[in-house]
Scaffold this motif. Structure first.
Motif: not given
Length: 385
Positions: A125-132, A136-155
């Motif tokens: 499966a491919f989510n082209p909108a992802g990859g943010l 970080f845990r409590g901070r946005a950075s580099g155009f990224c607000i939530y980190n979908d990659c990290s959430v997916a791995i934790a999930y």
């Protein structure tokens, strides 16, 4: 056509929008979806709609106070003074209306990709909108607000106890994902990126190898500026093939930023469209070799939205869906539809004409080989499983 692959997509993804002059422009997703459709390799049956991630899911990685601040700030008329302490209201990550809703939809899209693959609904499966990958845990950075990659791995870790091989080929170091799992031996993070000497975020050095029981499970290859296709793919093939063989993952998650292309305005690498067919092709093969096909792909960086992103991510989808494309003219309908929208001449073909050779090519290639050799020194053997 194979139905073993699903594309997670909605035009609502374009609500993740900073302003007209911001380099992160999700209009690239509209162009990509249209190019896939114009090639005839994307049908309605291939598409799964995203859904918003819940606060509980976001909190697998993000501080609940940060989540609440993002929600509140996206519904206020003025940027609050403390926004900068959360990495918001900056030049890189300006605040915008409904930013929690737009950001959580992207995360939920990646979680839908995870669910599709891990439930057996699809092999890939491919989510082209992802990859943010910078948030970080409590901070946005580099155009990224939530980190979908990290959430997916934790999930994946929480719900399937999966060993996850994360492969990041964005030109920018995958810092947010690395630090989230820096001490976890069940998550192997691999980042091949332009050296941070002159490029955000300035991390991803060889010395960043993990901590505690996770030592050796963070692998970085900082490439020299102006690296071309052959050197990039030499590093990628050797590194990823050996690490997959040693780690023996249960699932592979690839971040497919396409800002290593020579046209990208924010980076200094010199690759062509060639690598964006080779990168997913190897990931696809390794997923079937080690993971019973379980492969989740996300997008990432890519700031030439007209000439690079649509072609690169169409190639990802073509490989994932077993509909490989060969070089040739881009669909005439796509060119006619989008050329009036930009002053840049759209590329006439799927692959690039050869670029001029970089004068330091031999030196760059040798330097990258030495960097790869050093990066492999503490690679995991997989005996911990």
């Amino acid at each position: 056509m194979s139905r073993n692959a699903r594309l997670i997509y909605s035009p609502d993804y374009t609500q993740y929008y900073f302003h007209d002059d911001h380099p992160f422009n999700q209009r690239r997703l509209l162009l990509t979806h249209d190019l896939m459709s114009s090639y005839g390799i994307l049908k309605d049956a291939d598409i799964l709609a995203p859904r918003p991630a819940t606060d509980e899911e976001l909190a697998l990685v993000h501080d609940p106070r940060y989540i609440q601040f993002v929600r509140d700030q996206g519904h206020s008329e003025h940027e609050l003074p403390q926004a900068a302490s959360y990495g918001l209201g900056t030049e890189d990550v300006p605040c915008f209306s409904n930013m929690h809703e737009a950001s959580s939809l992207i995360v939920g899209g990646t979680l839908n990709a995870v669910d599709a693959v891990m439930s057996g609904q699809a092999k890939h499966a491919f989510n082209p909108a992802g990859g943010l990958h910078h948030a970080f845990r409590g901070r946005a950075s580099g155009f990224c607000i939530y980190n979908d990659c990290s959430v997916a791995i934790a999930y994946l870790r929480k719900n399937w106890n999966a060993r996850v091989l994360y492969i990041d080929t964005d030109a920018h170091h995958g810092d947010g994902v690395q630090w989230a799992f820096y001490d976890d031996p069940h998550v192997l993070t691999v980042s091949i990126h332009e050296t941070g000497k002159y490029l955000f975020p300035g991390t991803g050095n060889l010395s960043e190898r993990g901590d505690g029981s996770g030592y050796g499970y963070s692998v970085n290859v900082p490439l020299d500026a102006f690296t071309e296709d052959d050197s990039f793919l030499e590093v990628y093939d050797e590194l990823v093939s050996n690490l997959a063989a040693g780690f023996k993952p249960d699932v592979i998650l690839t971040q497919n930023g396409c800002d290593a292309h020579a046209y990208d305005p924010l980076t200094h690498l010199s690759c062509s469209m060639k690598i964006y067919q080779a990168i997913p092709r190897l990931a696809h093969r390794l997923a079937h070799e080690y993971c019973d096909g379980r492969w989740i792909a996300v997008g990432g960086g890519g700031y030439d939205i007209w000439r690079v992103v649509p072609r690169a991510w169409t190639l990802v989808w073509s490989e994932m869906s077993d509909q490989p494309l060969t070089d040739g003219s881009l669909p005439e309908a796509w060119l006619k539809r989008w050329q009036p929208e930009t002053d840049l001449p759209l590329p006439p073909r799927l692959f690039d004409e050869p670029f001029p050779t970089i004068p330091r090519r031999a030196e760059i290639t040798e330097k990258n080989r030495l960097t790869l050799e050093r990066a492999m020194l503490h690679a995991p053997t997989g005996s911990e499983k």
